[in-house]
Design a protein around this motif. Structure first.
Motif, PDB file in Angstrom:
ATOM      1  N   ALA A 153       0.840  -1.212   0.000  1.00  0.00           N
ATOM      2  CA  ALA A 153       0.000   0.000   0.000  1.00  0.00           C
ATOM      3  C   ALA A 153       0.872   1.259   0.000  1.00  0.00           C
ATOM      4  O   ALA A 153       0.563   2.242  -0.668  1.00  0.00           O
ATOM      5  N   MET A 154       1.975   1.201   0.709  1.00  0.00           N
ATOM      6  CA  MET A 154       2.849   2.367   0.807  1.00  0.00           C
ATOM      7  C   MET A 154       3.506   2.712  -0.526  1.00  0.00           C
ATOM      8  O   MET A 154       3.969   3.818  -0.739  1.00  0.00           O
ATOM      9  N   ASP A 155       3.563   1.720  -1.420  1.00  0.00           N
ATOM     10  CA  ASP A 155       4.204   1.938  -2.725  1.00  0.00           C
ATOM     11  C   ASP A 155       3.262   2.546  -3.749  1.00  0.00           C
ATOM     12  O   ASP A 155       3.699   2.968  -4.826  1.00  0.00           O
ATOM     13  N   VAL A 156       1.976   2.554  -3.435  1.00  0.00           N
ATOM     14  CA  VAL A 156       1.009   3.066  -4.404  1.00  0.00           C
ATOM     15  C   VAL A 156       1.188   4.570  -4.536  1.00  0.00           C
ATOM     16  O   VAL A 156       1.260   5.282  -3.533  1.00  0.00           O
ATOM     17  N   PRO A 215       4.501  -0.461   8.703  1.00  0.00           N
ATOM     18  CA  PRO A 215       3.609   0.339   9.548  1.00  0.00           C
ATOM     19  C   PRO A 215       2.200   0.417   8.973  1.00  0.00           C
ATOM     20  O   PRO A 215       1.960   0.044   7.831  1.00  0.00           O
ATOM     21  N   HIS A 216       1.302   0.913   9.781  1.00  0.00           N
ATOM     22  CA  HIS A 216      -0.094   1.061   9.373  1.00  0.00           C
ATOM     23  C   HIS A 216      -0.260   2.289   8.485  1.00  0.00           C
ATOM     24  O   HIS A 216       0.372   3.322   8.726  1.00  0.00           O
ATOM     25  N   GLY A 217      -1.135   2.187   7.513  1.00  0.00           N
ATOM     26  CA  GLY A 217      -1.399   3.353   6.689  1.00  0.00           C
ATOM     27  C   GLY A 217      -2.253   3.041   5.484  1.00  0.00           C
ATOM     28  O   GLY A 217      -2.534   1.880   5.192  1.00  0.00           O
ATOM     29  N   ARG A 249     -16.992   7.382  -5.710  1.00  0.00           N
ATOM     30  CA  ARG A 249     -16.429   6.132  -5.213  1.00  0.00           C
ATOM     31  C   ARG A 249     -15.073   6.377  -4.567  1.00  0.00           C
ATOM     32  O   ARG A 249     -14.231   7.082  -5.110  1.00  0.00           O
ATOM     33  N   LEU A 250     -14.920   5.757  -3.404  1.00  0.00           N
ATOM     34  CA  LEU A 250     -13.664   5.862  -2.674  1.00  0.00           C
ATOM     35  C   LEU A 250     -12.870   4.570  -2.858  1.00  0.00           C
ATOM     36  O   LEU A 250     -13.390   3.482  -2.641  1.00  0.00           O
ATOM     37  N   THR A 251     -11.607   4.710  -3.259  1.00  0.00           N
ATOM     38  CA  THR A 251     -10.716   3.560  -3.296  1.00  0.00           C
ATOM     39  C   THR A 251      -9.618   3.769  -2.265  1.00  0.00           C
ATOM     40  O   THR A 251      -9.028   4.841  -2.191  1.00  0.00           O
ATOM     41  N   VAL A 252      -9.396   2.722  -1.479  1.00  0.00           N
ATOM     42  CA  VAL A 252      -8.385   2.789  -0.427  1.00  0.00           C
ATOM     43  C   VAL A 252      -7.405   1.639  -0.614  1.00  0.00           C
ATOM     44  O   VAL A 252      -7.806   0.475  -0.617  1.00  0.00           O
ATOM     45  N   TRP A 253      -6.142   1.972  -0.798  1.00  0.00           N
ATOM     46  CA  TRP A 253      -5.081   0.977  -0.752  1.00  0.00           C
ATOM     47  C   TRP A 253      -4.577   1.005   0.686  1.00  0.00           C
ATOM     48  O   TRP A 253      -4.147   2.050   1.187  1.00  0.00           O
ATOM     49  N   ASP A 254      -4.658  -0.141   1.311  1.00  0.00           N
ATOM     50  CA  ASP A 254      -4.498  -0.146   2.753  1.00  0.00           C
ATOM     51  C   ASP A 254      -3.739  -1.403   3.136  1.00  0.00           C
ATOM     52  O   ASP A 254      -3.783  -2.415   2.443  1.00  0.00           O
ATOM     53  N   THR A 255      -3.039  -1.327   4.240  1.00  0.00           N
ATOM     54  CA  THR A 255      -2.413  -2.539   4.752  1.00  0.00           C
ATOM     55  C   THR A 255      -3.306  -3.085   5.852  1.00  0.00           C
ATOM     56  O   THR A 255      -3.444  -2.464   6.907  1.00  0.00           O
ATOM     57  N   ASN A 256      -3.959  -4.198   5.562  1.00  0.00           N
ATOM     58  CA  ASN A 256      -4.876  -4.762   6.551  1.00  0.00           C
ATOM     59  C   ASN A 256      -5.015  -6.258   6.366  1.00  0.00           C
ATOM     60  O   ASN A 256      -4.464  -6.835   5.439  1.00  0.00           O
ATOM     61  N   GLN A 257      -5.779  -6.861   7.249  1.00  0.00           N
ATOM     62  CA  GLN A 257      -5.931  -8.315   7.235  1.00  0.00           C
ATOM     63  C   GLN A 257      -7.264  -8.754   6.666  1.00  0.00           C
ATOM     64  O   GLN A 257      -7.530  -9.950   6.570  1.00  0.00           O
ATOM     65  N   GLY A 258      -8.078  -7.781   6.282  1.00  0.00           N
ATOM     66  CA  GLY A 258      -9.385  -8.162   5.762  1.00  0.00           C
ATOM     67  C   GLY A 258     -10.042  -6.965   5.108  1.00  0.00           C
ATOM     68  O   GLY A 258     -10.573  -6.090   5.781  1.00  0.00           O
ATOM     69  N   VAL A 259     -10.009  -6.921   3.789  1.00  0.00           N
ATOM     70  CA  VAL A 259     -10.505  -5.738   3.087  1.00  0.00           C
ATOM     71  C   VAL A 259     -12.008  -5.553   3.279  1.00  0.00           C
ATOM     72  O   VAL A 259     -12.493  -4.418   3.276  1.00  0.00           O
ATOM     73  N   PHE A 260     -12.741  -6.639   3.456  1.00  0.00           N
ATOM     74  CA  PHE A 260     -14.194  -6.476   3.562  1.00  0.00           C
ATOM     75  C   PHE A 260     -14.592  -5.890   4.912  1.00  0.00           C
ATOM     76  O   PHE A 260     -15.527  -5.100   5.001  1.00  0.00           O
ATOM     77  N   PRO A 310      -5.488  12.359  -4.492  1.00  0.00           N
ATOM     78  CA  PRO A 310      -5.228  11.185  -3.644  1.00  0.00           C
ATOM     79  C   PRO A 310      -4.300  11.552  -2.493  1.00  0.00           C
ATOM     80  O   PRO A 310      -3.423  12.416  -2.641  1.00  0.00           O
ATOM     81  N   VAL A 311      -4.521  10.916  -1.360  1.00  0.00           N
ATOM     82  CA  VAL A 311      -3.744  11.235  -0.158  1.00  0.00           C
ATOM     83  C   VAL A 311      -3.178   9.959   0.465  1.00  0.00           C
ATOM     84  O   VAL A 311      -3.898   8.974   0.634  1.00  0.00           O
ATOM     85  N   ARG A 312      -1.909  10.007   0.784  1.00  0.00           N
ATOM     86  CA  ARG A 312      -1.266   8.901   1.504  1.00  0.00           C
ATOM     87  C   ARG A 312      -1.087   9.289   2.966  1.00  0.00           C
ATOM     88  O   ARG A 312      -0.561  10.365   3.267  1.00  0.00           O
ATOM     89  N   CYS A 313      -1.514   8.401   3.860  1.00  0.00           N
ATOM     90  CA  CYS A 313      -1.333   8.651   5.285  1.00  0.00           C
ATOM     91  C   CYS A 313      -0.758   7.391   5.928  1.00  0.00           C
ATOM     92  O   CYS A 313      -1.476   6.410   6.117  1.00  0.00           O
TER      93      CYS A 313
END
Lengths: 746, 746
Positions: free
Chosen positions: B35-38, B197-199, B208-219, B270-273
């Motif tokens: 996600a951090m590379d997007v 790290p989280h982000g 429509r919102l698209t989120v590239w995220d580091t997580n264990q379950g997108v749904f 787009p915003v990266r946090c």
């Protein structure tokens, strides 16, 4: 594999209603991401070295200077390892190479460069030193079969045997005819030149290739790439989310895509390869020019007895087909028909499918001959056509049409246009004269009944529609969302569409051939019904009632009762547990014993200034039988766009090849004239006949994209004849030609 | 909705065989896009202003200076329109706000900035002037319920009523017991601190919102975002293709995601946090610390008669739950059990699920008490455990376990470890002593039997697998590809996986709770079988034979005959016409009358330097009954990783809060000690018991992720006791504590 075919729709609540495009905001705000907009931090840019000669042999390619230039990351030539793939043409097999040393037309690919910036790539491409041996060329297709003509291919300039069709006894038909008309027509070579040029961005992730591409069918592009690159289908991902026009020229993969993929593999970086406007004029298709000699014979009452077409055309330097005879064989009832068409190679860019391939050309000839016949017979041109409206497809073993709205198109179109009054009105006695003309048409392909759709229904009743088809600007996404909304009661803004991505969506046919709506919408409907069935079964189990007593409304299940009951989705346990219901739908096959095709009649009014030769199209009316109108806004757009293209075909557009050099002299938007807002009538009229064809498929729609452009040019030519008495057999109907003809008869 | 449950596998040809990861190249080459590379050309970077105090009230936020700084595009505070969303905690409803003026722990979000570069964002965040009123705080959970303790919430510091469990008559049990042991244990607060790290990166396309995220379950992340942002589920797309560790801390959406989404909406870019390492120590979870008083009573033969646990723990400033009693209630047969656990609020970051939440803590107490009991009874610790192995889940109405491999784990583990010899060997008489210990465990959750899988089979026999589940580094993609390969005969390199994307894949449970393999693999198998059924039906129709006589091999259909026949896929007409076969599969429900859970026994050998207090773990062996081993490489990785985490829990890791300031003093990787390569045994042993559990599901697998870390720390503590005679009730087993204890008894 057989699915039960659902009953056709009756009245609909969403489908057929005026709604804006679901992606309207993205399109008008500039937020829509086209293939050209896809970027990566390490993106490279490609430029292609192209042969400047009409016919040449590459003797030597020296890339040493280019390779040393700033920012250059890779140079590919025919000599690069693994680069020179055989180049296939449909089922004809390889007749060329990716970088073929035998360049058969101006613009053929010789080498390619990838560099950090587009400018560096272009500079380096210019610095590739190519030694050519220029060869004699042929660019006039009438010359291609002459003895001693330069050979485009070693096998000669004939693209196979002539294409022949025959029914009845044509000689007998003409012998019995009371009136016979014969005339030779020519049609121009048009270039598609869509707003968005052709190109791709290619990126490798390990062994998988992803291509963002502007095309009309991601699955066909994937098949081509998988074949060329010898990869499994699912390891090639092709994405085409938005595209800025194709008109048939984006149905097949381009060398630019393969070049981008090879450069990306060589450099280990993503590569963008987009054609310039000039390149797109030379290398990515055109509407083949034709010479058509048409002879028609009829009885005094107007009944057609015989039609005969002899055609010559060229698909350029490589095989594609220039056939233009369909309408002669199927638009009108006629017992005796013969066509014979010859396709030849010349030293020019290969043609590609162009909005109704062959049909506007054929209409140009046939509908002017019908006009002439009407004149000779003293029958109104509308009446003559009505006399010969078919109910069966004689071309296809007399199978009945599922619906033939041609008569209604002619009658209701004439009525709405005010045909009789306009036809009876004097043309004007002064320098400026007016006239009206009519022309009819039909489209000749039912489409491939192949579409698989996945609909996912989420726990809150919002929906994901997974569809392989491209939305080539016609509003396909909106149409399909409307179908989902119709069946699942979900508002349009709760329907999300994933489309045209071979990695995530099921297979689909390409968006071309006027098939997109009527092939995909029934499959979308089937998938939505599959979802609905599962939801109702879940609810039936929970409510302990029969599923048949239930219906799905927005956000809830309604039991008709007794007892009446409502169940909110949030209380539908199985849905909440499963969180998603997946429906899969297929397009059912076409009816076996019938043919479903769209019909059209166009009406034109023109004004001709007999002093200057200027022709203005004052009015255009398109009356269409394309079955159910699914999406009025898109339907009208198609009709207006098609008629505008017809104006271009009749009046402004033509590729010009310099006979001295074989090179195109108008490969740009300044010299190649597209019709502009000033060239089209202020208020073109779209008259949908809108019969719901309940036999052809479960939504009742037929195609509209191509019929909309087929008869326009002929209608204009007939109107010019009505105004001036001049029969224009060769476009363009421009002031130069008109003035010559008008002055010649003074 | 009931699907026929297929027969369990017998011998398999792909599943269970050693294969490398399907995404190994991407992972080790750096090509994998996290996600951090997007990135996007117009990407903005966010930084969050956080409260530096343990407890404070925000009096004023002045953003005027920050807003004028270079590159700053937006600043959000609690006062920004639409920004201050209520913040929910599971079903507990909103107890806080996105930017809550009442800051209940160090690091709470106060404001956020988006700027052109990360540096500009950080600078601007520092320039936001916040006026705080510092409040009294409580960071020691033992103090939280004392009269006069500062209140974290207005409702007080008690997170609901104590959690109680009881069966039998505990008082009677202890009265009848011949040996009773009682002891109080403490466990550390561990921080997940995954490598990545989280982000999130958030981007809006229209509505429509698209989120590239580091997580264990997108749904689950999608559900949270849809709830907070009040959007339909399908209009929120969450993607998590690769992720660098979560261990439970990436199961829930973070404020950083919502902040990125709001900043992206405000700026139209787009915003990266992403959180810094320091922020991730403070704000995205921890394993709650517990104080557990455990009392156990047994007969002389070792039969357990009573167990009683009294626990206190804290989930930090917001509700999450710190329960740690499960093992006491279900790991051993015991008629009389009582647990009572209290969870309190303190002024520290909220806990999140951490690999086997509560279980390592409980094992730390229970398995040391069992060790002590064995010592008092003069029974070998392995034998004592074997004596009390359960066959039914007493916690769950005495339902039988589908399989209980605990006895085999203990016996075969002891055998492989050389337990008896090692236990009998003198500990060493010098300054350096050795000892061995054992501890057992089980995991307590069957997982949610909810997975929907879509498998698409392309015309060339290559496959697309569409799966919602995340591969959190455990090899889920490889496991699922193996399942497809097993059923469809496609080689792994022809199987393409689309996963963890709510826009394109069906719903899935989150990858946590050791459920990923055994929940998803049966659904993958069902989807593959659905494809196979359709292919064989197509072939049967074409070959005019029964489908049951056909089988699918790589690239062809084989008819057993007579007559024998082979049909290549390219000759399978329906497939070639349809171009794709779509299979949908669901995880069938768990058996209704049984429970399927994994069991584990760990064995440890340690060496203690009695002069310095240094403890080295020489050997570790993990014997696991996790059902069928689907993917040996991933299985071993899980066991080794789990045991390494167990070392951290026992020996190195602990959040330290300064009692004077309430702030964390070791919020970084220098001061917070993770075990490194030097801290783990050179050759840990993974001993899969590998029984194929044919009842629990159609693939025979149970979970492995969490069992692998549950008993390690206790086994080490028991080994330390064996070596030194010291009972270590509070981690960390580090030289400081050891030296104190060793010197104290000199």
């Amino acid at each position: 594999m057989t699915e039960t075919r659902p009953a056709p729709w009756g009245e609909t609540t969403v489908v057929g209603k005026p709604r804006p495009r679901v992606d309207g905001f993205e399109r008008v705000s500039g937020r829509a991401v086209y293939a050209m907009d896809v970027t990566f931090p390490d993106l490279l840019h490609a430029a292609i070295v192209r042969c400047p000669h009409a016919h040449a042999r590459v003797r030597k390619v020296d890339t040493s200077k280019a390779e040393r230039m700033p920012g250059v990351r890779a140079v590919l030539t025919g000599g690069s390892p693994g680069a020179n793939l055989p180049w296939h043409f449909g089922e004809k097999g390889p007749l060329s190479l990716l970088f073929d040393p035998h360049c058969r037309h101006e613009g053929e690919e010789v080498a390619a460069v990838a560099a950090d910036t587009p400018q560096q790539a272009k500079d380096a491409a210019r610095a590739v030193a190519v030694e050519y041996e220029e060869l004699p060329f042929v660019v006039d297709y009438a010359d291609a079969l002459k003895p001693g003509a330069p050979a485009v291919h070693d096998s000669g300039n004939r693209n196979g045997e002539p294409d022949k069709y025959e029914r009845g006894d044509v000689a007998k038909g003409f012998a019995e005819a009371e009136v016979v008309v014969e005339r030779t027509f020519k049609t121009p070579c048009e270039i598609h030149t869509p707003m968005e040029p052709h190109g791709s961005v290619a990126k490798w992730d390990g062994g998988r290739l992803t291509v963002w591409d502007t095309n009309q069918g991601v699955f066909d592009i994937r098949s081509g790439l998988a074949q060329w690159l010898q990869m499994p289908l699912t390891r090639v991902r092709v994405i085409s989310k938005y595209m800025g026009g194709g008109f048939g020229s984006k149905l097949e993969p381009g060398k630019y895509t393969v070049i981008a993929a090879l450069l990306a593999r060589k450099t280990g970086r993503p590569v963008r390869c987009f054609l310039s406007r000039e390149e797109s004029f030379l290398c990515v298709g055109n509407r083949p020019p034709n010479t058509l000699t048409l002879k028609a014979g009829a009885k005094k009452d107007g009944t057609l007895l015989a039609l005969q077409l002899t055609g010559l055309g060229t698909s350029g330097a490589y095989p594609d087909g220039s056939g233009a005879g369909y309408l002669v064989t199927d638009l009108y009832s006629c017992p005796n028909v013969r066509t014979e068409e010859t396709d030849v190679f010349i030293n020019a860019g290969k043609s590609r499918a162009f909005r109704a391939p062959g049909f506007p050309q054929c209409a140009w000839a046939l509908e002017q001959v019908m006009d002439e016949l009407a004149e000779k017979l003293g029958i109104d041109p509308v009446e003559l056509r009505l006399k010969n409206v078919p109910t069966v497809s004689q071309r296809r073993k007399n199978q009945p049409f599922t619906s033939t709205g041609l008569a209604r198109c002619l009658r209701e179109g004439a009525e709405a246009f005010g045909w009789k009054a306009a036809r009876a009105t004097p043309r004007g006695g002064g320098a400026v004269v007016r006239g009206v003309g009519v022309a009819a048409g039909m489209w000749g392909w039912e489409g491939e009944p192949r579409s698989t759709i996945i609909v996912k229904y989420a726990a809150d009743g919002s929906v994901d529609l997974g569809m392989g088809a491209s939305d080539i600007g016609t509003g396909t996404k909106t149409v399909m969302a409307m179908v989902v909304a119709e069946e699942l009661g979900a508002p349009l803004d709760r329907i999300q569409i994933d489309h045209a991505d071979t990695g995530t969506t099921p297979s689909a046919v390409s968006s071309g051939g006027s098939q997109t709506t009527h092939v995909n919408a029934p499959a979308v409907r089937a998938a939505a019904l599959d979802v609905k069935r599962q939801l109702l079964e879940m609810a039936a189990e929970q409510l302990k009632v029969e599923a048949t007593s239930l219906s799905l409304e927005e956000g809830e299940i309604v039991a008709a009762g007794p007892p009446e009951a409502k169940l909110a989705l949030k209380d539908l346990k199985s849905l909440q547990e499963q969180q998603v219901v997946v429906g899969v739908g297929h397009r059912h096959p076409h009816p076996k014993d019938k043919i479903g095709l769209p019909f059209v009649a166009h009406f034109a009014e023109v004004e001709v200034d007999t002093r200057t030769g200027e022709v203005r199209v004052l009015r255009l009316l398109g009356a269409h039988d394309s079955g159910r109108v699914m999406y009025p806004l898109g339907y009208e757009n198609q009709v207006f766009g098609g008629m505008t293209m017809g104006i271009g075909f009749a009046m402004t557009e033509e590729r010009r090849l310099d006979p001295n050099t074989g090179r195109m002299v108008n490969a740009n938007w300044h010299d190649y004239k597209l019709p502009t807002a000033l060239d089209v009538p202020a208020k073109p009229v779209c008259l949908p006949i809108d019969p719901h064809d309940t036999e052809i498929n479960t939504v009742g729609a037929k195609g509209i994209g191509e019929p909309a452009t087929i008869p326009t040019a002929a209608a204009i030519a007939n109107a010019v004849h009505h105004a001036t008495g001049l029969r224009i057999t060769e476009p363009s109907i421009n002031p130069v030609q008109m003035a010559q003809k008008l002055w010649a008869r003074r």
